[in-house]
Design a protein around this motif. Structure first.
Motif, short mmCIF file in Angstrom:
data_model
loop_
_atom_site.label_atom_id
_atom_site.label_comp_id
_atom_site.label_asym_id
_atom_site.label_seq_id
_atom_site.Cartn_x
_atom_site.Cartn_y
_atom_site.Cartn_z
N SER A 25 0.86 -1.13 0.07
CA SER A 25 -0.17 0.08 -0.05
C SER A 25 0.92 1.22 0.09
O SER A 25 2.08 1.20 0.41
CB SER A 25 -0.88 0.02 1.35
OG SER A 25 -1.74 -1.10 1.20
N ALA A 48 1.02 5.41 1.26
CA ALA A 48 0.61 6.76 1.89
C ALA A 48 1.04 7.58 1.13
O ALA A 48 2.37 8.10 0.78
CB ALA A 48 1.04 6.60 3.48
N LYS A 71 -2.96 13.90 0.30
CA LYS A 71 -4.24 14.05 -0.40
C LYS A 71 -4.21 15.23 -1.44
O LYS A 71 -5.03 15.44 -2.08
CB LYS A 71 -5.31 14.03 0.73
CG LYS A 71 -5.71 12.79 1.30
CD LYS A 71 -6.83 13.00 2.13
CE LYS A 71 -7.23 11.58 3.10
NZ LYS A 71 -6.27 11.27 4.03
N TYR A 128 -3.45 12.51 -6.97
CA TYR A 128 -4.08 11.52 -5.90
C TYR A 128 -5.19 10.46 -6.36
O TYR A 128 -5.27 9.33 -6.16
CB TYR A 128 -4.40 12.34 -4.68
CG TYR A 128 -4.87 11.52 -3.42
CD1 TYR A 128 -3.75 11.05 -2.51
CD2 TYR A 128 -6.22 11.12 -2.99
CE1 TYR A 128 -3.95 10.14 -1.32
CE2 TYR A 128 -6.45 10.29 -2.06
CZ TYR A 128 -5.48 9.90 -0.99
OH TYR A 128 -5.94 9.24 -0.17
N GLU A 129 -6.15 11.24 -6.81
CA GLU A 129 -7.40 10.54 -6.99
C GLU A 129 -7.30 9.46 -8.24
O GLU A 129 -7.75 8.37 -8.21
CB GLU A 129 -8.69 11.32 -7.82
CG GLU A 129 -8.93 12.43 -6.57
CD GLU A 129 -9.89 11.34 -5.39
OE1 GLU A 129 -10.44 10.43 -5.72
OE2 GLU A 129 -9.55 12.00 -4.23
N LYS A 186 -5.48 6.57 -6.50
CA LYS A 186 -6.36 5.98 -5.75
C LYS A 186 -7.24 4.83 -6.56
O LYS A 186 -7.51 3.77 -6.06
CB LYS A 186 -7.22 7.01 -5.24
CG LYS A 186 -8.37 6.14 -3.99
CD LYS A 186 -8.92 7.29 -3.44
CE LYS A 186 -9.84 6.71 -2.02
NZ LYS A 186 -10.29 7.92 -1.50
N SER A 195 -3.44 0.53 -4.13
CA SER A 195 -4.14 0.60 -2.60
C SER A 195 -3.47 1.84 -1.88
O SER A 195 -2.35 1.95 -1.46
CB SER A 195 -3.73 -0.60 -1.82
OG SER A 195 -3.95 -0.65 -0.47
N LEU A 196 -4.23 2.78 -1.68
CA LEU A 196 -3.87 3.86 -0.97
C LEU A 196 -4.50 3.97 0.25
O LEU A 196 -5.57 3.63 0.91
CB LEU A 196 -4.40 5.47 -1.54
CG LEU A 196 -3.73 5.71 -2.64
CD1 LEU A 196 -4.13 7.01 -3.29
CD2 LEU A 196 -2.10 5.95 -2.34
N ASP A 218 -5.70 6.13 3.22
CA ASP A 218 -6.24 7.41 3.46
C ASP A 218 -6.32 7.73 5.05
O ASP A 218 -7.07 9.00 5.13
CB ASP A 218 -7.36 7.40 2.73
CG ASP A 218 -8.44 6.41 3.37
OD1 ASP A 218 -8.50 6.17 4.21
OD2 ASP A 218 -9.71 6.44 2.84
N ASP A 219 -6.12 7.01 6.02
CA ASP A 219 -6.32 7.61 7.45
C ASP A 219 -4.97 8.09 7.98
O ASP A 219 -5.01 8.16 9.35
CB ASP A 219 -6.93 6.26 8.36
CG ASP A 219 -5.90 5.13 8.32
OD1 ASP A 219 -5.03 5.33 7.57
OD2 ASP A 219 -6.37 4.30 8.84
N GLU A 259 -2.43 11.09 7.39
CA GLU A 259 -2.23 12.70 6.74
C GLU A 259 -0.95 13.14 6.56
O GLU A 259 -0.27 13.38 7.79
CB GLU A 259 -3.32 13.59 7.50
CG GLU A 259 -3.31 15.08 6.67
CD GLU A 259 -3.83 14.97 5.37
OE1 GLU A 259 -2.93 15.00 4.49
OE2 GLU A 259 -5.06 14.59 5.13
#
Length: 257
Positions: free
Chosen positions: A134, A136, A139, A144-145, A148, A152-153, A155-156, A158
């Motif tokens: 994955s 990290a 955002k 980013y999008e 994604k 596997s990104l 997102d929890d 920052e």
């Protein structure tokens, strides 16, 4: 028999440092490692960075002492032969070596923490070969999008906080106040003097003060002045001074003169 399954995090320190310096937000490596451990059960940390850089060493030392208990694996991206730091390449190389040394290619889980997409071809290759990996990524990254949709990104966690926090402002304010105090008394404090004074009187960690001294210097809000043969025993030293008080006041969020 398969080996012990682990979740391993590879952290590209220099890319995250640069991102945080742009935002005047302290890079708290200890907090990042804690979040990776608590939210993603990371059991092994690989800290990839330029250990020729004093700030990198201070930030890593702080995390090793307070969070990792000196169990983080430090990987130096600095190349002595040409005096350059190869952060992205070192991260990708070490991650891929680790991946291919598994007993089975789907044995361990990997997390790469970075602020750029340089490793995407390698991550794609790993996932096409049963790899569990994955990414990290901030955002705020322009892709980013798109990333994604295909990878596997995580997102929890920052990596981009959009500006200084209250703690960042306090540290910047303390640096400002100390340099103003020294200027009024025609003193020439070195960076180490500022770092030691803030630790002694304000309980601010040396790594944080060093981070903001570097950041304010990069932004030309403070400047280093060379003192040729003016130090002890005729040594040359550099003192630090405010270059743009209005700019610093704006960051701190007050209108002090």
């Amino acid at each position: 028999l398969r080996g012990v399954v682990m979740t391993k995090a590879y952290i590209d320190i220099q890319s995250i440092l640069q991102e945080h310096q742009r935002e005047f937000h302290y890079f708290d490596l200890s907090q990042l490692c804690k979040e990776l451990r608590d939210k993603h059960q990371v059991t092994q940390f690989f800290l990839v960075g330029n250990y020729n850089n004093r700030l990198t060493k201070m930030i890593v030392d702080e995390a090793q002492t307070h969070e990792l208990h000196h169990e983080g694996v430090q990987i130096d991206s600095f190349n002595e032969y040409d005096s350059r730091s190869y952060d992205e390449a070192t991260c990708i190389t070490e991650l891929s070596k680790d991946f291919f040394c598994q007993e089975s290619l789907d044995e361990n889980e990997y997390i790469l923490v970075t602020t750029n997409t340089a490793a995407l071809p390698m991550i794609y290759f790993m996932t096409q070969n049963s790899g569990k990996v994955s990414l990290a990524l901030p955002k705020t990254h322009p892709a980013y999008e798109q990333v994604k949709e295909n990878f596997s990104l995580i997102d929890d966690i920052e990596l981009s906080n959009g500006g200084p926090s209250i703690f960042d402002r306090i540290c910047i304010k303390e640096i400002r106040d100390m340099l103003t105090w020294a200027e009024e008394r025609q003193m020439n404090p070195t960076r180490m003097v500022v770092i030691n004074q803030l630790k002694k009187f304000s309980k601010i960690e040396p790594a944080m003060t060093s981070f903001f001294l570097n950041t304010l210097s990069h932004s030309k809000l403070i400047l280093d002045k060379k003192h040729e043969n003016e130090g002890e025993d005729g040594k040359t030293f550099f003192s630090v001074h405010i270059a743009d008080i209005d700019g610093i006041n704006q960051l701190v969020g007050d209108d002090d003169e």
